[in-house]
Design an enzyme around this catalytic site. Structure first.
Site: not given
Length: 262
Positions: A28, A76
């Protein structure tokens, strides 16, 4: 019942290991890394590939047997279309560029998730890479793409029932686990998330039951060999009790639930 090649942490106590046998990572912070440098978010994703390459090399050097990374979650797809499109192109480019290196280093590649949503050209490239590396034995690299932990459990239940293994209310972990997308691997010893967030974001919900969790503020493009060693050192300082007491560990008491325990 299928006999699993590894131990379930909720059924019996896994073997204590100094170096994590299996590391799972949420990579991330790519977009934030780019924004801090007044660059487009996609530049962070491209830079993140360099970090992954270094982490793979470090895992090989440290003797890690399984490395699983979260590349693209089922959530996503909610991101801006141009970013999703770039990520798909980067996936193709990276696979083409790295697959020979992965193969030369005796690494087995797997990509798990709902791959049906990807373009056929990308799926074919994934399958070719998996076939090329299928006999490799030094390390297992798993890329989770269009993957979600809840999806994994649901699809495993469906496959188990279709295979006639167990029935509602009457099946065991041993019936279910082989059908999980990561049923070929042991549970992660160490889970790492970069970027400062402290959640697991629908990643490996079943498998992380007793994993040691490590969160760092380092953004993924800043994460490399030194940062991975810090995470491993943190893991090595943990007391892994798996439901037992500290006193039992000191006394070296064995697991009463283990097969053959008197």
């Amino acid at each position: 019942m299928v006999r699993l090649p590894f131990t379930s942490s909720t059924r019996s106590v896994p073997e204590a290991v100094q170096v994590p046998r299996h590391i799972a990572i949420i990579m991330d912070g790519n977009g934030r890394w780019a924004r801090k440098r007044f660059m487009p978010r996609v530049a962070g994703h491209a830079k993140g590939v360099d970090s992954l390459r270094e982490v793979i090399r470090t895992c090989l050097d440290r003797g890690v047997e399984y490395l699983t990374v979260f590349a693209f979650s089922s959530e996503n797809w909610r991101r801006p279309q141009d970013e999703v499109s770039f990520l798909m192109q980067l996936f193709v480019k990276s696979l083409k560029a790295e697959i020979e290196r992965i193969h030369r280093n005796n690494i087995r590649l797997r990509v798990v998730g709902e791959l049906e949503r990807f373009d056929k050209a990308l799926v074919d490239l994934i399958r070719d890479g998996e076939t090329l590396t299928a006999g490799n034995t030094k390390m297992n690299l798993t890329i989770c793409a269009n993957y979600g932990g809840r999806w994994d459990i649901m699809q495993a239940v469906g496959k188990m029932i279709a295979a006639g293994q167990g029935s509602p209310g009457g099946f065991s972990e041993e019936d279910l686990v082989p059908h999980l997308a990561l049923g070929f691997s042991p549970e992660p010893d160490l889970f790492i998330r970069t970027g400062g967030e402290k959640r697991i974001s629908n990643f490996m919900l079943w498998q992380l039951a007793y994993s040691e969790l490590y969160f760092t503020d380092k953004l993924w493009p800043e994460f490399g060999e030194a940062e991975l060693d810090e995470a491993i050192a943190s893991y090595q300082g943990r007391e892994r009790r798996f439901g037992r007491t500290s006193e039992q560990l000191v006394k070296g008491e064995s697991d009463p639930s283990a097969p053959g325990h008197a």
